[in-house]
Design an enzyme around this catalytic site. Sequence first.
Site, short mmCIF file in Angstrom:
data_model
loop_
_atom_site.label_atom_id
_atom_site.label_comp_id
_atom_site.label_asym_id
_atom_site.label_seq_id
_atom_site.Cartn_x
_atom_site.Cartn_y
_atom_site.Cartn_z
N GLY A 48 69.68 40.19 62.07
CA GLY A 48 69.05 38.69 62.00
C GLY A 48 67.65 38.69 61.57
O GLY A 48 67.23 39.81 60.82
N HIS A 102 69.02 39.17 53.10
CA HIS A 102 70.20 38.99 53.73
C HIS A 102 70.82 37.75 52.97
O HIS A 102 72.09 37.87 52.79
CB HIS A 102 69.69 38.36 55.05
N SER A 144 62.26 43.53 54.33
CA SER A 144 62.93 44.31 55.44
C SER A 144 62.49 43.25 56.62
O SER A 144 61.38 42.88 56.38
CB SER A 144 62.42 45.62 55.67
P1 AMP Z 1 69.55 44.35 58.95
O1 AMP Z 1 69.54 43.10 59.47
O2 AMP Z 1 68.50 44.84 58.30
O3 AMP Z 1 70.52 45.34 59.85
O4 AMP Z 1 70.40 44.26 57.48
C1 AMP Z 1 71.61 43.39 57.40
C2 AMP Z 1 72.00 43.64 56.02
O5 AMP Z 1 71.32 43.24 55.05
C3 AMP Z 1 72.30 45.18 55.43
O6 AMP Z 1 73.45 45.25 54.87
C4 AMP Z 1 71.24 45.55 54.86
O7 AMP Z 1 71.37 46.50 53.86
C5 AMP Z 1 70.81 44.23 54.02
N1 AMP Z 1 69.54 44.13 53.68
C6 AMP Z 1 68.58 44.35 54.32
N2 AMP Z 1 67.30 44.51 53.52
C7 AMP Z 1 67.54 44.19 52.23
C8 AMP Z 1 66.99 44.12 51.00
N3 AMP Z 1 65.77 44.09 50.94
N4 AMP Z 1 67.91 43.67 49.81
C9 AMP Z 1 69.16 43.70 49.96
N5 AMP Z 1 69.92 43.81 51.04
C10 AMP Z 1 69.10 44.34 52.36
#
Ligand code: AMP
Length: 283
Positions: free
Chosen positions: A31, A37, A185
Site C-alpha cells: 500500500g 505500483h 518508494s
Molecule cells: P511494496 O508495496 O513496496 O511491497 O511494493 C509492491 C510492488 O511494487 C513490488 O513488486 C515492488 O517491486 C513494486 N515497486 C515498488 N516501487 C517501485 C518502483 N519505483 N517502480 C516499479 N515498481 C515498484
Amino acid sequence: MEIISDISTMQQRCLAERRKGRRISFVPTMGYLHQGHLSLLSEGKRRGDLLVLSIFVNPTQFGQGEDLDKYPQDMPRDAQLARDLGVDLLFTPNKQDIYPVGYATYVNVEGLTDNLCGANRPGHFRGVTTVVAKLFNIVQPDVALFGRKDFQQLAVIRRMTCDLNLPVEIVGMPIVREADGLAMSSRNIYLSADQRRQGVALIDAIRLVKKELNQGQSDAATLISLVEGRIGQEPEASIDYVQICHADTLQDMDRVTGDSVLLLAVKVGSTRLIDNHYLCEEV
Ligand code: AMP
C-alpha cells in the site's frame, strides 16, 4: 471495485471468476501507492480480465527494529487510486487472519536469499515468499506483476514459483523514478527535504558507473569504488551494500558482462533506499 478483507470470501470470489474463464492479474503490495505500483496495475489491466490488488503490510518480512509500526498507510487514498485505475477486487486481509494463532508454515528459498538484502535483513525473504505463496493460493492468479526495483525479491519469487510449480506467470516491470531519478518508494516519505536531496546520490552513482563502463572500464571493484565515492559525498548517507552481481544467480562478479546488474542499498539517515540497474541497459 469490490473491497474484500475476508480470506475465504476472496478465495471463493477468485475461484468463481476463474471458472467463468476469466484471466486474473494480480499485484501484491504493502500500500501507500505511488506511480511505481500504478505502473504494475496498468500492465496488469492489459494482461488480464480481472485485476486484483492486495494491500497488506506483512509483519513477517520486517526485522526487529525495522519500520513495521510506522510503515505509511492511507487506505482511502489507495482505494480511490485503485478504483481510478480499474482495479476490480481490492484485497485487504487482516494480520490475525493471515497469521492466526498457531501459524507454523514458512516458505524459504535457499541460496538466492543469502546475499545482498538477504544478508542485511535476516528472515526478510522468508517473510516475503511465505506471504506471496499464501496470496497466490488465495487469489489464484494467472499472472502476477512485480517491480524490478526490488530486484532480488523478483528473482526469489521467480525461483519459488518455478520450484513449487505454481501456475502463475511472473512479470517483472521497470523501475519508476521521480523526475530527479530517485526510485519511487513508499518509504521516501520518511526523508527530510535535505535527505531527499541526498537520495539522488544513488542514481548519480549508477550514471557514473554507466559512463565509466562506456569508456571501457569493466573491473567490478573499480566501478564499485566509484559508487562508494559518490555516496560518501552525502553527509547522512551510509552504504549497506554496493555489489555487481549476475542477474540470474545474484553471485558477485569480478568483471561486468552482459548479464551484470549493479545493486545498492544505502541508508540516508535512518531510511533505507535500494536501487539497481542492468548494466547492459541505458540509464
Ligand atoms: P511494496 O508495496 O513496496 O511491497 O511494493 C509492491 C510492488 O511494487 C513490488 O513488486 C515492488 O517491486 C513494486 N515497486 C515498488 N516501487 C517501485 C518502483 N519505483 N517502480 C516499479 N515498481 C515498484
